[in-house]
Design a protein around this motif. Structure first.
Motif, short mmCIF file in Angstrom:
data_model
loop_
_atom_site.label_atom_id
_atom_site.label_comp_id
_atom_site.label_asym_id
_atom_site.label_seq_id
_atom_site.Cartn_x
_atom_site.Cartn_y
_atom_site.Cartn_z
N MET A 34 32.33 39.94 52.59
CA MET A 34 33.73 39.94 52.17
C MET A 34 34.02 41.16 51.30
O MET A 34 33.21 41.53 50.45
CB MET A 34 34.05 38.66 51.38
CG MET A 34 35.51 38.53 50.96
SD MET A 34 35.74 37.19 49.77
CE MET A 34 35.05 35.81 50.70
N LYS A 35 35.17 41.78 51.54
CA LYS A 35 35.56 42.93 50.75
C LYS A 35 35.82 42.52 49.30
O LYS A 35 36.34 41.44 49.03
CB LYS A 35 36.82 43.56 51.35
CG LYS A 35 37.28 44.82 50.64
CD LYS A 35 38.54 45.37 51.27
CE LYS A 35 39.03 46.61 50.53
NZ LYS A 35 40.30 47.14 51.09
N GLU A 36 35.46 43.40 48.37
CA GLU A 36 35.68 43.12 46.95
C GLU A 36 37.16 43.29 46.60
O GLU A 36 37.85 44.14 47.16
CB GLU A 36 34.85 44.10 46.11
CG GLU A 36 34.82 43.78 44.64
CD GLU A 36 33.86 44.68 43.88
OE1 GLU A 36 34.28 45.79 43.48
OE2 GLU A 36 32.69 44.28 43.70
N PRO A 37 37.69 42.48 45.68
CA PRO A 37 39.08 42.66 45.24
C PRO A 37 39.29 44.07 44.68
O PRO A 37 38.37 44.68 44.13
CB PRO A 37 39.24 41.60 44.14
CG PRO A 37 38.21 40.57 44.45
CD PRO A 37 37.05 41.32 45.02
N ASP A 38 40.50 44.56 44.82
CA ASP A 38 40.83 45.91 44.38
C ASP A 38 41.79 45.83 43.19
O ASP A 38 42.86 45.23 43.29
CB ASP A 38 41.48 46.67 45.54
CG ASP A 38 41.86 48.09 45.17
OD1 ASP A 38 41.23 48.66 44.26
OD2 ASP A 38 42.80 48.63 45.79
N ILE A 39 41.39 46.40 42.06
CA ILE A 39 42.27 46.46 40.90
C ILE A 39 43.25 47.60 41.10
O ILE A 39 42.88 48.78 41.08
CB ILE A 39 41.48 46.67 39.59
CG1 ILE A 39 40.42 45.59 39.41
CG2 ILE A 39 42.44 46.69 38.39
CD1 ILE A 39 40.96 44.19 39.30
N ILE A 40 44.52 47.27 41.31
CA ILE A 40 45.54 48.27 41.58
C ILE A 40 46.06 48.90 40.29
O ILE A 40 46.35 50.10 40.24
CB ILE A 40 46.71 47.63 42.36
CG1 ILE A 40 46.23 47.22 43.75
CG2 ILE A 40 47.91 48.57 42.47
CD1 ILE A 40 47.29 46.49 44.55
N TYR A 41 46.17 48.07 39.24
CA TYR A 41 46.72 48.55 37.97
C TYR A 41 46.25 47.62 36.86
O TYR A 41 46.07 46.42 37.07
CB TYR A 41 48.25 48.55 38.03
CG TYR A 41 48.91 48.88 36.71
CD1 TYR A 41 49.08 50.21 36.31
CD2 TYR A 41 49.35 47.87 35.86
CE1 TYR A 41 49.67 50.51 35.09
CE2 TYR A 41 49.93 48.17 34.63
CZ TYR A 41 50.09 49.49 34.26
OH TYR A 41 50.66 49.80 33.04
#
Length: 233
Positions: free
Chosen positions: A1-8
């Motif tokens: 599973m792809k890791e969550p991405d912190i956008i801001y």
């Protein structure tokens, strides 16, 4: 599973792009790592934020496990109370991208059927044969049709009932593609896609008062590939 991405992130909030397949928090039948676990590793201070920080640290709204896209998380208790109020009073604008079964007529529409728990299966929501009905409103507009088999929609839920978009679209006989829970075992599904096609594309709100934020998350690769596979229709 792809890791969550912190956008801001800043001192008050964290904006994250959640992948499909990742539960927001634990509890009930949830097993394995959750988005909350991931966030606590990166932002330990979240362990003191929220109504139940041990279970939902900083969480002011949620997405279904298999819905991908934008979420806002509060980083301190003051921000938690303020952001929670923004979502509770429907001052945040959420836009989703959904692929549904069949050719949805017209250019746009509004669904206002109240939503409650199904009497025969309390794990599911519905608009008929329910208990605990609550008002719900979902607006949508057509982005693209793929023959008579699929329609791509932009969806704007005005309320935040559990499974609202999935239930409302099923109620007009256009369930979300690959959504077996609400569309049944024979629900339409693009070849190779192993999740339902629902993505939280954008989130906008004013916080603090007077400053307007807007965050977006592109469709994940698996949904883009699914659309490419429909190009011949």
């Amino acid at each position: 599973m792809k890791e969550p991405d912190i956008i801001y992130s800043d001192e008050n909030m964290i904006i994250v792009n959640k992948p499909a397949g990742l539960a927001v928090h634990g509890g009930g039948s949830v097993v394995g790592e959750t988005l909350s676990d991931f966030l606590l590793k990166k932002f330990p201070e979240l362990s003191r934020v929220g109504d139940e920080p041990g279970l939902r640290p900083g969480i002011v709204h949620r997405l279904d496990r298999d819905t991908s896209g934008i979420m806002a998380v509060a980083r301190n208790q003051k921000a938690f109370q303020e952001l929670k109020e923004i979502f509770k009073t429907r001052k945040a604008e959420k836009k989703y991208i959904a692929l549904v079964c069949g050719a949805v007529p017209g250019r746009d529409g509004v669904i206002t059927a109240p939503i409650g728990r199904l009497i025969k299966d309390p794990t599911k929501r519905g608009v008929e044969h329910i208990r605990g009905a609550r008002d719900a409103e979902t607006r949508y507009k057509i982005l693209k049709r793929f023959g008579k088999e699929y329609t791509l929609l932009e969806v704007l839920p005005k309320t935040g009932r559990m499974h609202q978009i999935r239930v409302h679209l099923k109620s007009i006989h256009h369930p979300v593609a690959c959504d077996v829970k609400y569309g049944g075992k024979k629900v339409c599904c693009p070849a190779g896609l192993d999740r339902f096609f629902l993505h939280a594309h954008s989130l906008s709100f004013s916080y603090p008062e007077g400053r307007r934020w807007r965050f977006e998350a592109d469709l994940p690769e698996e949904l883009e590939e699914a659309l490419k596979g429909l190009a011949h229709l």
